[in-house]
Design a protein around this motif. Structure first.
Motif, short mmCIF file in Angstrom:
data_model
loop_
_atom_site.label_atom_id
_atom_site.label_comp_id
_atom_site.label_asym_id
_atom_site.label_seq_id
_atom_site.Cartn_x
_atom_site.Cartn_y
_atom_site.Cartn_z
N PHE A 63 44.50 32.79 21.17
CA PHE A 63 43.62 33.58 22.02
C PHE A 63 42.52 32.72 22.64
O PHE A 63 41.36 33.13 22.76
N LEU A 64 42.93 31.51 23.04
CA LEU A 64 42.06 30.62 23.80
C LEU A 64 42.39 30.68 25.28
O LEU A 64 41.53 30.44 26.13
N LEU A 65 43.65 31.01 25.60
CA LEU A 65 44.08 31.20 26.98
C LEU A 65 44.70 32.58 27.13
O LEU A 65 45.24 33.15 26.18
N TYR A 66 44.66 33.07 28.37
CA TYR A 66 45.25 34.36 28.70
C TYR A 66 46.14 34.20 29.93
O TYR A 66 45.74 33.59 30.93
N GLU A 67 47.36 34.73 29.83
CA GLU A 67 48.32 34.69 30.94
C GLU A 67 48.21 35.99 31.72
O GLU A 67 48.53 37.06 31.19
N ILE A 77 41.70 23.57 32.20
CA ILE A 77 41.47 24.93 32.67
C ILE A 77 39.98 25.29 32.56
O ILE A 77 39.45 26.01 33.40
N GLU A 78 39.30 24.76 31.57
CA GLU A 78 37.85 24.96 31.48
C GLU A 78 37.14 24.35 32.70
O GLU A 78 36.20 24.92 33.24
N ARG A 79 37.65 23.23 33.16
CA ARG A 79 37.02 22.50 34.28
C ARG A 79 37.43 23.05 35.65
O ARG A 79 36.59 23.23 36.53
N GLU A 80 38.73 23.32 35.81
CA GLU A 80 39.26 23.68 37.13
C GLU A 80 39.36 25.19 37.36
O GLU A 80 39.52 25.62 38.50
N TYR A 133 44.20 31.70 32.34
CA TYR A 133 42.75 31.76 32.32
C TYR A 133 42.23 31.41 30.93
O TYR A 133 42.93 31.58 29.93
N LEU A 134 40.98 30.99 30.88
CA LEU A 134 40.32 30.97 29.58
C LEU A 134 40.24 32.40 29.08
O LEU A 134 39.85 33.32 29.82
N PHE A 135 40.60 32.61 27.84
CA PHE A 135 40.56 33.97 27.29
C PHE A 135 39.15 34.54 27.38
O PHE A 135 38.97 35.71 27.71
N SER A 136 38.15 33.71 27.11
CA SER A 136 36.76 34.18 27.11
C SER A 136 36.31 34.62 28.50
O SER A 136 35.40 35.45 28.62
N GLU A 137 36.93 34.08 29.55
CA GLU A 137 36.58 34.51 30.90
C GLU A 137 37.31 35.80 31.28
O GLU A 137 36.75 36.66 31.97
N ALA A 138 38.56 35.92 30.83
CA ALA A 138 39.33 37.13 31.12
C ALA A 138 38.81 38.32 30.32
O ALA A 138 38.86 39.47 30.79
N PHE A 139 38.31 38.06 29.11
CA PHE A 139 37.83 39.13 28.23
C PHE A 139 36.45 38.75 27.68
O PHE A 139 36.30 38.45 26.49
N PRO A 140 35.43 38.75 28.54
CA PRO A 140 34.11 38.28 28.10
C PRO A 140 33.48 39.13 27.01
O PRO A 140 32.60 38.65 26.28
#
Length: 349
Positions: free
Chosen positions: A146-150, A113-116, A162-169
């Protein structure tokens, strides 16, 4: 401290004596998070605070989900719940279950998910060759960390991860310790319950009792909470109750098992009513609990099904409550699509 006053104020703050408007509802929802849908028959539906509104809060929360004002996560022992987006940092810090020893599959899916970028379960399956039954628990564990977000914003089943950090920067997962987060959550819990004890908070939040006790002690030391008979109360409420005049309560609600008050008292309810149904010769799992004049006094017991449940009996903790039979049966029918229980206190209806 008078029990009558505590119960009356609790029911008032739960909006079970009068319905909440939208602004009041938003505050109530915030204090009773994480929100959940109706137990068993609410799969995929928006969360709801049953019996507490003058409007359709299921539709209201569906709209809040759609615009991501309500967001999904795994809290309370890994259970799914919905919180206000602005509270994600607080809840993540309180409930994060760190991934200390990641498995090869967990690392592989996280790196994918980090890559794609965001992927659905079906896409992960196609890329990795893993089975859905292998992928799903991995995603859930990464969600707990809290590494991934649905991203579930509607009732569709195929959702992006999603990566959690991208969904909640802007969310800092280290901003608060668990104790600091609990020090902010417990006053909200106290306000809606008026008086609570450690086991109630443990029952609802599903966090270690020692962490809750530490937080309660800290809040008492700082003067936010005060110890009282039966547990703890906000210091401001201890003063308020001295002049508070309780209104008479007269109602019967059949509360589902995800309800805020039920979950806060789950540990007590299991033991309180078990003697009333454990020896019954038919299926007797508690389906709903009766809240009568502000106190839990019984349950509808039977068997959960996809569709109308088997309503095998109504059990109550006092024979005198038989005088309110019609009110109680009406409350049961209201939440069971008009279906009538087969028995009332052991006698066929």
């Amino acid at each position: 401290m008078e029990k009558e006053k505590i119960i009356a104020l609790r029911m008032e703050r739960q909006f079970l004596t009068r319905p909440a408007g939208e602004r009041e509802y938003d505050a109530l929802y915030r204090d009773t998070q994480p929100g959940q849908n109706v137990y068993w028959n609410g799969f995929g539906q928006p969360p709801t605070l049953t019996f507490r509104t003058e409007f359709d809060d299921k539709a209201y929360n569906a709209e809040r989900q759609l615009r991501r004002a309500l967001v999904k996560g795994r809290f309370q022992g890994g259970n799914l719940g919905w919180i206000c987006r602005e509270d994600m940092e607080l809840f993540a810090c309180a409930f994060q279950k760190l991934l200390e020893k990641p498995t090869a599959e967990q690392l592989a899916i996280l790196e994918l998910i980090e890559r794609e970028g965001p992927l659905t379960i079906q896409q992960i399956k196609e890329i990795t060759g893993l089975l859905v039954k292998q992928i799903t628990p991995v995603l859930h564990r990464l969600q707990e960390a809290f590494l991934l977000y649905e991203d579930q914003y509607d009732g569709a089943w195929d959702r992006g991860w999603y990566l959690f950090s991208e969904a909640f920067p802007d969310v800092d997962l280290q901003k608060y310790t668990r104790q600091e987060a609990l020090n902010m959550l417990l006053p909200r819990f106290a306000y809606r319950h008026v008086v609570f004890d450690v086991k109630m908070a443990r029952s609802f939040y599903k966090l270690p009792e020692k962490d809750i006790r530490t937080s309660v002690a800290s809040l008492c030391t700082s003067g936010v909470l005060r110890e009282t008979e039966g547990g703890y109360i906000l210091a401001s409420d201890a003063s308020y109750l001295e002049t508070y005049t309780p209104q008479p309560l007269h109602f019967v609600y059949a509360m589902h098992r995800n309800d805020f008050l039920v979950k806060s008292n789950e540990h007590v309810l299991k033991e309180q009513f078990k003697p009333l149904y454990e020896s019954l010769p038919y299926d007797h799992e508690p389906l709903q609990y009766f809240l009568i004049d502000g106190e839990f006094r019984g349950a509808v017991v039977g068997h959960f099904r996809n569709g109308p449940y088997d309503l095998n009996d109504v059990v109550l903790d006092a024979p005198a409550l038989a005088a309110r039979k019609e009110e109680i049966l009406s409350a049961a029918r209201e939440v069971n699509f008009g279906k009538m229980p087969a028995r009332f206190m052991g006698k066929a209806i």
